[in-house]
Design an enzyme around this catalytic site. Structure first.
Site, PDB file in Angstrom:
ATOM      1  N   ARG A 176       0.831  -1.201   0.000  1.00 54.35           N
ATOM      2  CA  ARG A 176       0.000   0.000   0.000  1.00 54.35           C
ATOM      3  C   ARG A 176       0.867   1.252   0.000  1.00 54.35           C
ATOM      4  O   ARG A 176       1.025   1.921  -1.013  1.00 54.35           O
ATOM      5  CB  ARG A 176      -0.955  -0.012   1.204  1.00 54.35           C
ATOM      6  CG  ARG A 176      -2.103   1.008   1.108  1.00 54.35           C
ATOM      7  CD  ARG A 176      -1.737   2.422   1.483  1.00 54.35           C
ATOM      8  NE  ARG A 176      -1.205   2.573   2.827  1.00 54.35           N
ATOM      9  CZ  ARG A 176      -0.776   3.721   3.326  1.00 54.35           C
ATOM     10  NH1 ARG A 176      -0.815   4.833   2.586  1.00 54.35           N
ATOM     11  NH2 ARG A 176      -0.264   3.790   4.542  1.00 54.35           N
ATOM     12  N   ASP A 177       1.469   1.592   1.113  1.00 56.43           N
ATOM     13  CA  ASP A 177       2.242   2.828   1.212  1.00 56.43           C
ATOM     14  C   ASP A 177       3.477   2.786   0.321  1.00 56.43           C
ATOM     15  O   ASP A 177       3.907   3.807  -0.219  1.00 56.43           O
ATOM     16  CB  ASP A 177       2.643   3.079   2.666  1.00 56.43           C
ATOM     17  CG  ASP A 177       3.063   4.519   2.923  1.00 56.43           C
ATOM     18  OD1 ASP A 177       3.039   5.318   1.980  1.00 56.43           O
ATOM     19  OD2 ASP A 177       3.392   4.847   4.068  1.00 56.43           O
ATOM     20  N   HIS A 202       5.152   4.882  12.526  1.00 54.17           N
ATOM     21  CA  HIS A 202       5.288   4.839  11.070  1.00 54.17           C
ATOM     22  C   HIS A 202       6.218   5.981  10.670  1.00 54.17           C
ATOM     23  O   HIS A 202       5.857   7.151  10.798  1.00 54.17           O
ATOM     24  CB  HIS A 202       3.898   5.025  10.445  1.00 54.17           C
ATOM     25  CG  HIS A 202       3.872   5.002   8.954  1.00 54.17           C
ATOM     26  ND1 HIS A 202       3.384   3.923   8.242  1.00 54.17           N
ATOM     27  CD2 HIS A 202       4.245   5.925   8.030  1.00 54.17           C
ATOM     28  CE1 HIS A 202       3.451   4.192   6.945  1.00 54.17           C
ATOM     29  NE2 HIS A 202       3.975   5.401   6.792  1.00 54.17           N
ATOM     30  N   CYS A 249       3.695   9.782  -0.039  1.00 59.39           N
ATOM     31  CA  CYS A 249       2.289  10.155   0.025  1.00 59.39           C
ATOM     32  C   CYS A 249       1.960  11.095  -1.122  1.00 59.39           C
ATOM     33  O   CYS A 249       2.627  12.122  -1.291  1.00 59.39           O
ATOM     34  CB  CYS A 249       1.973  10.829   1.362  1.00 59.39           C
ATOM     35  SG  CYS A 249       0.277  11.411   1.494  1.00 59.39           S
ATOM     36  N   ASN A 298       9.368   5.010   3.053  1.00 60.68           N
ATOM     37  CA  ASN A 298       9.282   4.493   4.412  1.00 60.68           C
ATOM     38  C   ASN A 298      10.644   3.956   4.864  1.00 60.68           C
ATOM     39  O   ASN A 298      11.529   3.701   4.048  1.00 60.68           O
ATOM     40  CB  ASN A 298       8.279   3.335   4.476  1.00 60.68           C
ATOM     41  CG  ASN A 298       6.866   3.753   4.167  1.00 60.68           C
ATOM     42  OD1 ASN A 298       6.134   4.193   5.036  1.00 60.68           O
ATOM     43  ND2 ASN A 298       6.471   3.615   2.909  1.00 60.68           N
TER      44      ASN A 298
END
Length: 305
Positions: free
Chosen positions: A14-15, A207, A240, A249
């Site tokens: 996802r991210d 996170h 994002c 990340n």
């Protein structure tokens, strides 16, 4: 140290992928999930249920869920922003946990999900309640907890007030997200400690993005402050679409290397994660940011004979 073991949440499907311009196939997303499972990951954020016009990479969320293996030992997480997203995630029949998002500033909340910061708190409460009503579980992330790409510094008092309000909905955990990678270890230690003490016994997840190279240091500070779960992405992919300048990340394999070498168990196989990094680099057509996969194995294993 508060702990000798940490739970890892893999967010690369996802991210890790959501900000990539080149669309990744459903088949490759499912292969990425399989590789995470082979490495020992047991909580995976598989997709976000958002408007595909806003995040085209997540347009196949239902198809990804349909292809997930039947695993009673794995928690499949779906990120949702509103009631519609929650309904979509629950309708797949495969999502075990809804991940809601509240944003610490109005400007970023409007950019990210079209509502004020207070509105995002109320939406998150509704998502947590919807998960519970469906026999599932809900958790929530406070985005931009350490700084906002539009408004700059975020008062710690604001984050604490949000955590207290969200705790009233009884999520299974509350996460603090450094969405744009501006946190430093002192800030992390202070804020994680304060939130942990405020919302106990609800555990704290963290996170981190590695935009400015402080990601691993922030992970260590969070663990020392009592965080029990760490989000990370294979290869360090991530970003994002609504946060200018947000880079990847923290890399799953880098976090695992650091923690395991320090005596903090993760339950994950570093060799398998390194192989997953190399495979994903081929899929993406470039070398990924994670550092451990670029370095020789250490310590070297002695060969028999």
């Amino acid at each position: 140290m508060y702990t000798n073991s940490i739970e890892m949440v893999e967010v690369s499907p996802r991210d890790g992928l959501q900000n990539e311009k080149a669309l990744v196939s459903t088949e490759d997303k499912l292969a990425l999930i399989d590789r995470a499972l082979e490495a020992g990951v047991r909580r995976i954020e598989v997709a976000s249920f958002v408007n595909p016009r806003a995040v085209p990479q997540m347009a196949d969320a239902e198809a990804v869920c349909a292809g997930l293996p039947e695993r009673g030992d794995v928690t499949w997480i779906g990120l949702v922003m509103n009631a519609r997203g929650a309904d979509r995630a629950l309708a797949t029949g495969r999502i075990d946990q809804l991940g809601a998002v509240s944003v610490a500033t109005d400007t970023f909340a409007m950019a990210n999900q079209g509502q004020t910061s207070e509105g995002s708190i109320e939406a998150a409460k509704g998502i947590i309640n919807a998960a519970r009503a469906a026999g599932k579980i809900g958790q929530v992330t406070i985005a931009a907890a350490f700084g906002c790409p539009f408004e700059g510094e975020v008062p710690e008092a604001r984050v604490l007030a949000m955590a207290e309000a969200l705790a009233m909905a009884a999520p299974v955990e509350i996460a603090l997200a450094d969405t744009i990678g501006v946190a430093n270890p002192a800030h992390v230690n202070r804020l994680v400690t304060a939130v942990r003490e405020l919302v106990a016994p609800i555990p704290v997840r963290v996170h981190f993005h590695n935009t400015r190279g402080t990601g691993l240091a922030n992970v260590w500070a969070a663990v020392e402050a009592g965080a029990r779960t760490i989000d990370a992405s294979i290869g360090g992919l991530g970003g994002c679409p609504f946060a200018p300048g947000a880079a990847g990340n923290v890399s799953t394999e880098d976090v695992v290397y650091m923690l395991e070498r320090a005596g903090v168990r993760t339950g994950l196989d570093l060799s398998a994660l390194t192989e997953a990094n190399h495979w994903l680099a081929d899929v993406m057509g470039r070398t990924l940011p994670g550092m451990v996969a670029k370095a020789p194995a250490f310590p070297k294993q002695l060969q028999e004979g």
